[in-house]
Each structure stands twice: as C-alpha cells, then as structure tokens.
Design a protein around this motif. Structure first.
Motif, PDB file in Angstrom:
ATOM      1  N   LYS A  13      -4.884  20.326  22.064  1.00 20.99           N
ATOM      2  CA  LYS A  13      -5.948  20.602  21.106  1.00 20.99           C
ATOM      3  C   LYS A  13      -5.599  21.740  20.181  1.00 20.99           C
ATOM      4  CE  LYS A  13      -9.641  18.518  23.665  1.00 20.99           C
ATOM      5  NZ  LYS A  13     -10.659  18.695  24.688  1.00 20.99           N
ATOM      6  N   MET A  14      -5.031  22.750  20.757  1.00 20.87           N
ATOM      7  CA  MET A  14      -4.676  23.879  19.901  1.00 20.87           C
ATOM      8  C   MET A  14      -3.554  23.515  18.941  1.00 20.87           C
ATOM      9  SD  MET A  14      -5.054  27.198  22.341  1.00 20.87           S
ATOM     10  CE  MET A  14      -4.891  28.347  20.977  1.00 20.87           C
ATOM     11  N   TRP A  15      -2.622  22.755  19.451  1.00 20.80           N
ATOM     12  CA  TRP A  15      -1.499  22.343  18.613  1.00 20.80           C
ATOM     13  C   TRP A  15      -2.010  21.500  17.451  1.00 20.80           C
ATOM     14  CZ3 TRP A  15       3.674  23.571  18.867  1.00 20.80           C
ATOM     15  CH2 TRP A  15       4.548  22.782  18.126  1.00 20.80           C
ATOM     16  N   GLU A  16      -2.831  20.534  17.808  1.00 22.24           N
ATOM     17  CA  GLU A  16      -3.365  19.677  16.760  1.00 22.24           C
ATOM     18  C   GLU A  16      -4.305  20.447  15.852  1.00 22.24           C
ATOM     19  OE1 GLU A  16      -5.058  16.533  18.980  1.00 22.24           O
ATOM     20  OE2 GLU A  16      -3.106  15.763  19.615  1.00 22.24           O
ATOM     21  N   GLY A  17      -4.912  21.444  16.428  1.00 23.13           N
ATOM     22  CA  GLY A  17      -5.841  22.235  15.631  1.00 23.13           C
ATOM     23  C   GLY A  17      -5.135  23.214  14.717  1.00 23.13           C
ATOM     24  N   GLY A  18      -3.851  23.271  14.836  1.00 26.00           N
ATOM     25  CA  GLY A  18      -3.102  24.095  13.914  1.00 26.00           C
ATOM     26  C   GLY A  18      -2.754  25.485  14.417  1.00 26.00           C
ATOM     27  N   SER A  19      -3.050  25.744  15.663  1.00 25.12           N
ATOM     28  CA  SER A  19      -2.662  27.054  16.175  1.00 25.12           C
ATOM     29  C   SER A  19      -1.151  27.140  16.274  1.00 25.12           C
ATOM     30  CB  SER A  19      -3.259  27.269  17.559  1.00 25.12           C
ATOM     31  OG  SER A  19      -4.654  27.168  17.499  1.00 25.12           O
ATOM     32  N   THR A  20      -0.664  28.311  16.168  1.00 23.16           N
ATOM     33  CA  THR A  20       0.786  28.468  16.294  1.00 23.16           C
ATOM     34  C   THR A  20       1.162  28.437  17.762  1.00 23.16           C
ATOM     35  OG1 THR A  20       0.763  30.853  16.516  1.00 23.16           O
ATOM     36  CG2 THR A  20       0.797  29.966  14.292  1.00 23.16           C
ATOM     37  N   ALA A  21       2.416  28.184  17.988  1.00 26.36           N
ATOM     38  CA  ALA A  21       2.899  28.114  19.354  1.00 26.36           C
ATOM     39  C   ALA A  21       2.677  29.442  20.067  1.00 26.36           C
ATOM     40  CB  ALA A  21       4.376  27.738  19.372  1.00 26.36           C
ATOM     41  N   SER A  22       2.831  30.505  19.346  1.00 28.71           N
ATOM     42  CA  SER A  22       2.629  31.814  19.968  1.00 28.71           C
ATOM     43  C   SER A  22       1.184  31.987  20.418  1.00 28.71           C
ATOM     44  CB  SER A  22       2.970  32.924  18.977  1.00 28.71           C
ATOM     45  OG  SER A  22       4.295  32.827  18.569  1.00 28.71           O
ATOM     46  N   GLN A  23       0.298  31.591  19.550  1.00 25.21           N
ATOM     47  CA  GLN A  23      -1.115  31.732  19.884  1.00 25.21           C
ATOM     48  C   GLN A  23      -1.455  30.887  21.097  1.00 25.21           C
ATOM     49  OE1 GLN A  23      -2.801  30.535  16.193  1.00 25.21           O
ATOM     50  NE2 GLN A  23      -2.746  32.594  15.318  1.00 25.21           N
ATOM     51  N   ILE A  24      -0.935  29.686  21.103  1.00 24.43           N
ATOM     52  CA  ILE A  24      -1.189  28.807  22.225  1.00 24.43           C
ATOM     53  C   ILE A  24      -0.617  29.414  23.494  1.00 24.43           C
ATOM     54  CG2 ILE A  24      -0.762  26.536  23.199  1.00 24.43           C
ATOM     55  CD1 ILE A  24      -0.476  25.510  20.316  1.00 24.43           C
ATOM     56  N   ALA A  25       0.570  29.936  23.357  1.00 26.15           N
ATOM     57  CA  ALA A  25       1.240  30.492  24.524  1.00 26.15           C
ATOM     58  C   ALA A  25       0.437  31.621  25.137  1.00 26.15           C
ATOM     59  CB  ALA A  25       2.637  30.977  24.151  1.00 26.15           C
ATOM     60  N   ASP A  26      -0.052  32.526  24.306  1.00 24.51           N
ATOM     61  CA  ASP A  26      -0.724  33.621  24.985  1.00 24.51           C
ATOM     62  C   ASP A  26      -2.164  33.311  25.317  1.00 24.51           C
ATOM     63  OD1 ASP A  26      -0.551  35.549  22.016  1.00 24.51           O
ATOM     64  OD2 ASP A  26      -2.331  34.572  22.810  1.00 24.51           O
ATOM     65  N   GLU A  27      -2.655  32.256  24.729  1.00 25.45           N
ATOM     66  CA  GLU A  27      -3.952  31.766  25.181  1.00 25.45           C
ATOM     67  C   GLU A  27      -3.820  31.164  26.582  1.00 25.45           C
ATOM     68  OE1 GLU A  27      -7.002  31.857  24.096  1.00 25.45           O
ATOM     69  OE2 GLU A  27      -7.766  30.516  25.669  1.00 25.45           O
ATOM     70  N   LEU A  28      -2.809  30.383  26.750  1.00 25.38           N
ATOM     71  CA  LEU A  28      -2.593  29.772  28.059  1.00 25.38           C
ATOM     72  C   LEU A  28      -2.191  30.824  29.078  1.00 25.38           C
ATOM     73  CD1 LEU A  28      -0.641  26.566  27.035  1.00 25.38           C
ATOM     74  CD2 LEU A  28      -2.949  26.688  27.938  1.00 25.38           C
ATOM     75  N   GLY A  29      -1.355  31.680  28.624  1.00 33.60           N
ATOM     76  CA  GLY A  29      -0.891  32.719  29.531  1.00 33.60           C
ATOM     77  C   GLY A  29       0.186  32.201  30.460  1.00 33.60           C
ATOM     78  N   ARG A 148      -1.555  36.262  11.538  1.00 37.76           N
ATOM     79  CA  ARG A 148      -1.607  37.465  12.343  1.00 37.76           C
ATOM     80  C   ARG A 148      -2.907  38.227  12.327  1.00 37.76           C
ATOM     81  NH1 ARG A 148       1.059  37.490  16.762  1.00 37.76           N
ATOM     82  NH2 ARG A 148      -0.175  35.688  16.446  1.00 37.76           N
ATOM     83  N   LEU A 149      -3.925  37.775  11.657  1.00 41.89           N
ATOM     84  CA  LEU A 149      -5.131  38.564  11.791  1.00 41.89           C
ATOM     85  C   LEU A 149      -6.195  37.712  12.411  1.00 41.89           C
ATOM     86  CD1 LEU A 149      -5.827  37.075   8.973  1.00 41.89           C
ATOM     87  CD2 LEU A 149      -5.140  39.270   8.009  1.00 41.89           C
ATOM     88  N   VAL A 150      -6.055  37.481  13.681  1.00 42.32           N
ATOM     89  CA  VAL A 150      -6.943  36.542  14.293  1.00 42.32           C
ATOM     90  C   VAL A 150      -7.175  36.889  15.750  1.00 42.32           C
ATOM     91  CG1 VAL A 150      -4.984  35.091  14.834  1.00 42.32           C
ATOM     92  CG2 VAL A 150      -7.271  34.126  14.793  1.00 42.32           C
ATOM     93  N   PRO A 151      -8.396  36.793  16.144  1.00 45.29           N
ATOM     94  CA  PRO A 151      -8.732  37.022  17.545  1.00 45.29           C
ATOM     95  C   PRO A 151      -7.953  36.099  18.487  1.00 45.29           C
ATOM     96  CG  PRO A 151     -10.712  36.943  16.242  1.00 45.29           C
ATOM     97  CD  PRO A 151      -9.572  36.646  15.306  1.00 45.29           C
ATOM     98  N   ALA A 152      -7.753  34.872  18.065  1.00 39.13           N
ATOM     99  CA  ALA A 152      -6.963  33.924  18.828  1.00 39.13           C
ATOM    100  C   ALA A 152      -7.419  33.746  20.266  1.00 39.13           C
ATOM    101  CB  ALA A 152      -5.489  34.318  18.827  1.00 39.13           C
ATOM    102  N   LYS A 153      -8.669  33.977  20.473  1.00 42.82           N
ATOM    103  CA  LYS A 153      -9.196  33.726  21.810  1.00 42.82           C
ATOM    104  C   LYS A 153     -10.451  32.907  21.666  1.00 42.82           C
ATOM    105  CE  LYS A 153      -6.567  36.116  24.613  1.00 42.82           C
ATOM    106  NZ  LYS A 153      -5.831  35.490  25.682  1.00 42.82           N
ATOM    107  N   PRO A 154     -10.276  31.624  21.522  1.00 47.37           N
ATOM    108  CA  PRO A 154     -11.411  30.763  21.272  1.00 47.37           C
ATOM    109  C   PRO A 154     -12.386  30.755  22.431  1.00 47.37           C
ATOM    110  CG  PRO A 154      -9.329  29.590  21.025  1.00 47.37           C
ATOM    111  CD  PRO A 154      -9.033  30.919  21.640  1.00 47.37           C
ATOM    112  N   SER A 155     -11.929  31.095  23.597  1.00 46.87           N
ATOM    113  CA  SER A 155     -12.723  30.876  24.791  1.00 46.87           C
ATOM    114  C   SER A 155     -13.979  31.733  24.875  1.00 46.87           C
ATOM    115  CB  SER A 155     -11.851  31.133  25.998  1.00 46.87           C
ATOM    116  OG  SER A 155     -10.601  31.609  25.595  1.00 46.87           O
ATOM    117  N   ALA A 156     -13.816  33.016  24.799  1.00 47.13           N
ATOM    118  CA  ALA A 156     -14.906  33.907  25.161  1.00 47.13           C
ATOM    119  C   ALA A 156     -16.099  33.879  24.218  1.00 47.13           C
ATOM    120  CB  ALA A 156     -14.373  35.330  25.265  1.00 47.13           C
TER     121      ALA A 156
END
Length: 229
Positions: A13-29, A148-156
DNA sequence: CCCTGATTCGC
DNA sequence: GCGAATCAGG
C-alpha cells in the motif's frame, strides 16, 4: 524480521501510494530500505518514478554509441532492459492510484495551451495530476519531488480517517487534504464499481470529452490549489 | 554529500 | 526468498 502478510500489505500500500522505500522501511521497522525495494520487486511491484530512470532525453543525432561499461567485478551479463510500457490509459478502466507524494507538487494551472490553439481537454486526477488522452503526450511530466518534510507515520495520528493503509479496491482512493498533513486521508466511500473512486470523485477524475465549446471550467483541484482547510 | 530506485548475487 | 552491496541518476 520476516515478511508477514501484514507487513507485505503495508509495503504494497505504501509503495503504491507513492511512499519512498526509506519511508516504508522505517515505518515497518526492522528492515532496510534495500530490503523494502528488494521485496517490492519480488512481489512484482516495480517501477514508479525513479529518480534514476527518469531520463529520456532527445539526443543530438550524434551519439549512437553509449560507452559500454567495464565489467570490473561482476560477471558481465548481457541483460537487455525491457522498456517499461508507460502509456496513458485510453479508458479509465483501472487506473493506478496516482501517488500522493509527500511533496507540494508544484501545480501549474491547467491552462489550455494557447500556441497550439487546439483546446485539448485535460481532466484532473487526484493530486492535481493531469490526465492525458491517448492522442496527446508529453508536457506535464510527473513532478519530481523534493522530499523530507513529512511525518511519515500514517499510523498514529489518523484514527477513523481512511489512511493509506486502509485503501483497498472497495474504497474510494481520492485523497482528502494535503499529503504530509496529520489529517491527510482518503475519501473512503464505497467505490463506483469498476473504478478506484466513489461516484462523486469519478465525476471529478473522469470527464467526458464534450463537444467543442460546450465545456465547463474544471472543478477545483483536490489539492495543489490554494489550501482550504 | 544527500537522496532516490534498480540490480546483482552470496547467503 | 532475503537483503547488503553496489550501481546510477538527481
């Protein structure tokens, strides 16, 4: 960490949603950017505007021979590259979700090109991306994002809003608000069957080619225009 | 240098 | 299948 179904779903979902791999990576952890990319490829997801591949320049007709690269370390592998078929869909059958990226995509007004006085109709997709008919091609290339100016934490922060992670084939994927904002979310209404958006937003996304002169001014952009909230 | 995704290849 | 190392472009 292993790739559980959930993590894979998030990745997709994040990939398709256009998030960068880095963002996805640290979202997943627990995984690296490379792991994400590798997995994405193994999943068959791929491409998406990559900064590294976004070059298709018109060359001067005097450079037929690109320098072959020396196989220093790796065994030389004659691997032909398949050119990604990236054509504008003629029909709105199942358009991919235009990536809501976390950048303020610079929006130029969709003014009709005056010099070529043929008023092509352009409809506007989510994010203010312009849709193009099969006949036209070229001009508005996808905005290359500063980042680079993004919370990148869709969850909380988003609770009952339809988040990136809530997207499915059943809900409208029209973005609401501006990406990167805490309350950015998606429409989430039931989709107009066969389309990625609800009926209302299909009306925005897909505009019939009307007879010349019988056109209305375009509806307000979902975002990219002046902020309204 | 920072970032990006793509690819390769040992594990 | 996984992902670090590497590559290549912005």
């Amino acid at each position: 960490m292993s790739w559980t179904d959930e993590r894979i779903a998030t990745l997709k979902k994040m990939w398709e949603g256009g998030s960068t791999a880095s963002q996805i990576a640290d979202e997943l952890g627990g995984v690296s950017r490379n792991a994400v990319i590798g997995k994405a490829h193994r999943l068959g997801l791929k491409s998406r505007p990559s900064p590294v591949k976004a070059n298709d320049k018109k060359k001067a007709p005097a450079k037929p021979a690109p320098a072959p690269k020396p196989a220093a370390k790796k065994a030389a592998k004659p691997a032909p590259k398949a050119a990604p078929a990236a054509a504008a869909p003629a029909k709105p059958a199942a358009p991919a979700v235009p990536g809501p990226r976390q950048d303020g995509a610079p929006q130029s007004q969709p003014l009709p090109n005056r010099s070529s006085n043929l008023p092509k109709i352009v409809s506007v997709g989510p994010g203010g991306f312009l849709r193009q008919g099969p006949g036209d091609q070229q001009p508005p290339i996808p905005p290359a994002p500063p980042r680079r100016l993004v919370p990148a934490k869709p969850s909380a922060e988003i609770a009952d809003k339809t988040s990136l992670l809530d997207l499915s084939d059943k809900v409208c994927r029209w973005p609401m608000g501006h990406p990167g904002e805490p309350d950015f979310h998606f429409c989430g209404e039931a989709v107009n069957p066969g389309f990625p958006y609800c009926v209302e937003h299909c009306g925005r996304a897909y505009q019939a080619q009307l007879p010349r002169g019988a056109r209305r001014p375009p509806p307000p952009l979902p975002f990219g225009g002046p902020r309204v909230r």
